[in-house]
Design a protein around this motif. Structure first.
Motif, PDB file in Angstrom:
ATOM      1  N   GLN A   1      -2.152   0.097  -8.797  1.00  0.00           N
ATOM      2  CA  GLN A   1      -1.330  -0.274  -8.097  1.00  0.00           C
ATOM      3  C   GLN A   1      -0.942   0.676  -6.586  1.00  0.00           C
ATOM      4  OE1 GLN A   1      -0.031   2.316  -9.056  1.00  0.00           O
ATOM      5  NE2 GLN A   1       1.614   1.336 -10.054  1.00  0.00           N
ATOM      6  N   TRP A   2      -2.058   1.185  -6.302  1.00  0.00           N
ATOM      7  CA  TRP A   2      -0.779   1.462  -5.404  1.00  0.00           C
ATOM      8  C   TRP A   2      -1.598   0.748  -4.332  1.00  0.00           C
ATOM      9  CZ3 TRP A   2      -5.517   3.409  -2.196  1.00  0.00           C
ATOM     10  CH2 TRP A   2      -7.092   3.562  -2.867  1.00  0.00           C
ATOM     11  N   ALA A   3      -2.468  -0.118  -4.326  1.00  0.00           N
ATOM     12  CA  ALA A   3      -2.518  -1.471  -3.288  1.00  0.00           C
ATOM     13  C   ALA A   3      -2.317  -2.309  -4.042  1.00  0.00           C
ATOM     14  CB  ALA A   3      -3.885  -0.538  -2.319  1.00  0.00           C
TER      15      ALA A   3
ATOM     16  N   ALA B   1       1.180  -1.119   0.124  1.00  0.00           N
ATOM     17  CA  ALA B   1       0.308   0.083   0.011  1.00  0.00           C
ATOM     18  C   ALA B   1       0.620   1.310   0.250  1.00  0.00           C
ATOM     19  CB  ALA B   1      -1.148   0.215   1.431  1.00  0.00           C
ATOM     20  N   ASP B   2       0.666   1.987  -0.871  1.00  0.00           N
ATOM     21  CA  ASP B   2       1.572   3.906  -1.274  1.00  0.00           C
ATOM     22  C   ASP B   2       1.358   3.875   0.674  1.00  0.00           C
ATOM     23  OD1 ASP B   2       2.015   3.306  -3.715  1.00  0.00           O
ATOM     24  OD2 ASP B   2       0.436   5.491  -3.633  1.00  0.00           O
ATOM     25  N   ALA B   3       2.695   4.504   0.873  1.00  0.00           N
ATOM     26  CA  ALA B   3       2.782   5.238   2.209  1.00  0.00           C
ATOM     27  C   ALA B   3       1.632   6.444   2.780  1.00  0.00           C
ATOM     28  CB  ALA B   3       4.440   6.032   2.587  1.00  0.00           C
TER      29      ALA B   3
ATOM     30  N   LEU C   1     -12.776  -1.422  -3.038  1.00  0.00           N
ATOM     31  CA  LEU C   1     -10.981  -0.769  -1.904  1.00  0.00           C
ATOM     32  C   LEU C   1     -11.401   0.116  -1.532  1.00  0.00           C
ATOM     33  CD1 LEU C   1      -8.317  -1.898  -2.279  1.00  0.00           C
ATOM     34  CD2 LEU C   1      -7.660  -0.019  -4.577  1.00  0.00           C
ATOM     35  N   VAL C   2     -11.594   1.197  -1.731  1.00  0.00           N
ATOM     36  CA  VAL C   2     -11.484   1.960  -1.330  1.00  0.00           C
ATOM     37  C   VAL C   2     -12.038   2.905   0.450  1.00  0.00           C
ATOM     38  CG1 VAL C   2     -12.627   5.266  -1.739  1.00  0.00           C
ATOM     39  CG2 VAL C   2     -11.865   3.780  -3.133  1.00  0.00           C
ATOM     40  N   LYS C   3     -13.317   1.808   0.131  1.00  0.00           N
ATOM     41  CA  LYS C   3     -13.688   1.387   1.577  1.00  0.00           C
ATOM     42  C   LYS C   3     -12.936   0.786   2.416  1.00  0.00           C
ATOM     43  CE  LYS C   3     -18.914   0.609   1.193  1.00  0.00           C
ATOM     44  NZ  LYS C   3     -19.670  -0.115   1.070  1.00  0.00           N
TER      45      LYS C   3
ATOM     46  N   SER D   1      -8.062   4.320   2.118  1.00  0.00           N
ATOM     47  CA  SER D   1      -8.128   5.596   1.013  1.00  0.00           C
ATOM     48  C   SER D   1      -6.547   6.025   1.290  1.00  0.00           C
ATOM     49  CB  SER D   1      -9.070   5.877   1.460  1.00  0.00           C
ATOM     50  OG  SER D   1      -8.671   6.809   2.514  1.00  0.00           O
ATOM     51  N   ASN D   2      -6.644   6.502  -0.259  1.00  0.00           N
ATOM     52  CA  ASN D   2      -4.904   7.713   0.039  1.00  0.00           C
ATOM     53  C   ASN D   2      -5.518   9.218   0.141  1.00  0.00           C
ATOM     54  OD1 ASN D   2      -4.912   9.123  -2.498  1.00  0.00           O
ATOM     55  ND2 ASN D   2      -6.005   7.008  -3.094  1.00  0.00           N
ATOM     56  N   LEU D   3      -4.196  10.019   0.039  1.00  0.00           N
ATOM     57  CA  LEU D   3      -4.141  11.206   0.729  1.00  0.00           C
ATOM     58  C   LEU D   3      -3.790  11.968  -0.356  1.00  0.00           C
ATOM     59  CD1 LEU D   3      -2.559  10.942   4.648  1.00  0.00           C
ATOM     60  CD2 LEU D   3      -5.081  11.267   3.509  1.00  0.00           C
ATOM     61  N   SER D   4      -3.967  11.236  -1.845  1.00  0.00           N
ATOM     62  CA  SER D   4      -3.634  11.557  -2.831  1.00  0.00           C
ATOM     63  C   SER D   4      -2.072  12.720  -2.869  1.00  0.00           C
ATOM     64  CB  SER D   4      -4.552  13.015  -3.494  1.00  0.00           C
ATOM     65  OG  SER D   4      -5.803  12.355  -3.716  1.00  0.00           O
ATOM     66  N   ALA D   5      -1.309  11.644  -2.316  1.00  0.00           N
ATOM     67  CA  ALA D   5       0.088  12.653  -1.752  1.00  0.00           C
ATOM     68  C   ALA D   5       0.409  13.860  -3.051  1.00  0.00           C
ATOM     69  CB  ALA D   5       0.978  12.023  -1.733  1.00  0.00           C
ATOM     70  N   HIS D   6       0.212  13.670  -4.619  1.00  0.00           N
ATOM     71  CA  HIS D   6       0.688  14.543  -5.201  1.00  0.00           C
ATOM     72  C   HIS D   6       0.394  15.557  -4.988  1.00  0.00           C
ATOM     73  CE1 HIS D   6      -1.693  11.363  -7.385  1.00  0.00           C
ATOM     74  NE2 HIS D   6      -2.459  12.571  -7.581  1.00  0.00           N
ATOM     75  N   ASP D   7      -0.749  15.729  -4.475  1.00  0.00           N
ATOM     76  CA  ASP D   7      -1.556  16.899  -4.286  1.00  0.00           C
ATOM     77  C   ASP D   7      -1.525  17.540  -3.050  1.00  0.00           C
ATOM     78  OD1 ASP D   7      -2.314  16.315  -6.809  1.00  0.00           O
ATOM     79  OD2 ASP D   7      -4.436  16.341  -6.414  1.00  0.00           O
TER      80      ASP D   7
HETATM   81  C1  LIG Z   1      -6.531   7.725  -4.257  1.00  0.00           C
HETATM   82  O1  LIG Z   1      -7.879   7.857  -4.052  1.00  0.00           O
HETATM   83  C2  LIG Z   1      -8.526   9.054  -5.567  1.00  0.00           C
HETATM   84  C3  LIG Z   1      -9.598   8.260  -4.695  1.00  0.00           C
HETATM   85  O2  LIG Z   1     -10.249   7.673  -4.579  1.00  0.00           O
HETATM   86  C4  LIG Z   1      -8.115   7.859  -6.412  1.00  0.00           C
HETATM   87  O3  LIG Z   1      -8.723   8.109  -7.440  1.00  0.00           O
HETATM   88  C5  LIG Z   1      -6.607   7.991  -6.998  1.00  0.00           C
HETATM   89  O4  LIG Z   1      -6.183   6.734  -8.598  1.00  0.00           O
HETATM   90  C6  LIG Z   1      -6.253   6.888  -5.753  1.00  0.00           C
HETATM   91  N1  LIG Z   1      -4.238   6.694  -6.677  1.00  0.00           N
HETATM   92  C7  LIG Z   1      -3.770   7.444  -6.637  1.00  0.00           C
HETATM   93  C8  LIG Z   1      -2.034   7.392  -6.555  1.00  0.00           C
HETATM   94  O5  LIG Z   1      -3.515   8.673  -5.781  1.00  0.00           O
END
Ligand SMILES: *[C@@H]1O[C@H](CO)[C@@H](O)[C@H](O)[C@H]1NC(C)=O
Ligand SMILES: *[C@@H]1O[C@H](CO)[C@@H](O)[C@H](O)[C@H]1NC(C)=O
Length: 319
Positions: A191-193, A158-160, A277-279, A282-288
């Motif tokens: 592929q982030w998880a 899983a991404d950090a 998956l999102v349940k 979730s990711n914190l959209s690190a690049h933003d």
């Molecule tokens: C992070 O989560 C968002 C919303 O669920 C998704 O669109 C995005 O692809 C995810 N992955 C990354 C690497 O941000």
């Protein structure tokens, strides 16, 4: 036969040589020492549960995989993550903590940049190590590393910047061999998880494909080079190829078909919908997220953009 007690052990207080007062002092002291030891043990236990640095010997797991895990559960109880350096901002530290907290029977192993290189050097040959090092941006290494490490050791990646909401055992069944979810857009798998058993054929093929691409010299002036060489595009190509899913098949509908159900039953390919998956995480959209820039891979849009500009200016200088 009569059991003989320790000589001199019979009768009288062993504290007989002390006065009552002294006994009290000794007892208070003992209690204080005991209390400190308990606090110490609890603290050590806490520290031990945080990021475990990766080590190349085989003792990196806190707990050896027991027979039960090996035979009842196919995907090992290990969570893999990678960061630029172990000194992560609080946001990332807390995100990582969510995994440790919800999955007490799992090891969470976080590798920084130098540990990633040590890992690749240890498990891949010199040519492959050089190809790995040749990748010009950190995010490609982070991408490639996740496939390599899960291929070698198995486990969950899983991404950090991800936060775990549901413990892994709730969404990775014990008979699963490969766990994946399509992205919302239907064209790619996330592929982030993901999770897999060691030496899974999809990861074997994927690692092969990426080494081939790197050996042929990727076109780094292509704006989508990260996506294509190490990211979701090549990941999806490998999955489609190994499982025989045609390139025009839309992924979210596909995972509900009978063929997908057969793959689940016969090969342990466990599909999650994007929603599931999102349940689970979730990711914190690190690049933003500016708080993640120091983690390293978060500024990959900028990194890749800078590289393209550099290449473009070199080309125009040559002309
Ligand atoms: C992070 O989560 C968002 C919303 O669920 C998704 O669109 C995005 O692809 C995810 N992955 C990354 C690497 O941000
Ligand atoms: C490295 O490993 C690859 C894949 O197994 C193999 O094709 C290649 O010949 C190896 N190279 C060296 C120098 O051992």
């Amino acid at each position: 036969m009569v059991w003989n007690p320790v000589p001199g052990g019979g009768g009288g207080s062993s504290f007989g040589w002390l006065s009552r007062r002294r006994t009290k002092h000794v007892l208070v002291l003992a209690c204080v020492v005991l209390a400190f030891s308990i606090v110490g043990i609890v603290l050590i236990a806490k520290i031990d549960k945080s990021d475990t640095a990766y080590s190349l010997d085989t003792t990196w797991r806190r707990t050896a995989p027991d027979a039960k895990e090996r035979y009842v559960r196919m995907i090992p109880r290990v969570i893999w993550q990678t960061v630029k350096s172990h000194e992560v901002p609080k946001l990332a530290y807390d995100a990582g903590g969510s995994w440790t907290h919800l999955n007490p029977t799992y090891d969470r192993i976080v590798l920084d940049d130098s540990e990633v290189l040590q890992f690749v050097k240890r498990f891949y040959n010199e040519t492959e190590f050089d190809l790995f090092k040749s990748m010009p941006v950190g995010v490609m290494k982070a991408d490639f590393f996740r496939y390599m490490v899960v291929y070698i050791h198995g486990g969950v990646y899983a991404d950090a910047d991800t936060i775990n909401h549901k413990s892994i055992d709730e969404w990775v069944d014990s008979d699963c061999q490969f766990v994946v979810a399509p992205e919302d857009n239907d064209g790619f798998f996330c592929q982030w998880a993901f999770a897999a058993i060691p030496r899974h054929p999809i990861l074997k093929r994927l690692v092969e494909l990426i080494f081939e691409k790197l050996a042929n010299g990727p076109d780094y002036s292509n704006p989508h080079f990260v996506h294509g060489v190490t990211g979701p595009a090549i990941w999806t190509i490998a999955i489609r190829e190994v499982l025989g899913i045609s390139p025009d098949e839309k992924l979210n509908p596909f995972i509900l078909t009978d063929r997908a159900k057969t793959l689940r039953k016969d090969q342990g390919i466990c599909w999650l919908t994007t929603k599931e998956l999102v349940k689970a995480l979730s990711n914190l959209s690190a690049h933003d997220n500016p708080a993640f820039v120091e983690v390293g891979w978060s500024n990959w849009f900028a990194e890749a953009g800078d590289l393209r500009k550099k290449l473009a200016s070199e080309t125009s200088n040559e002309e």
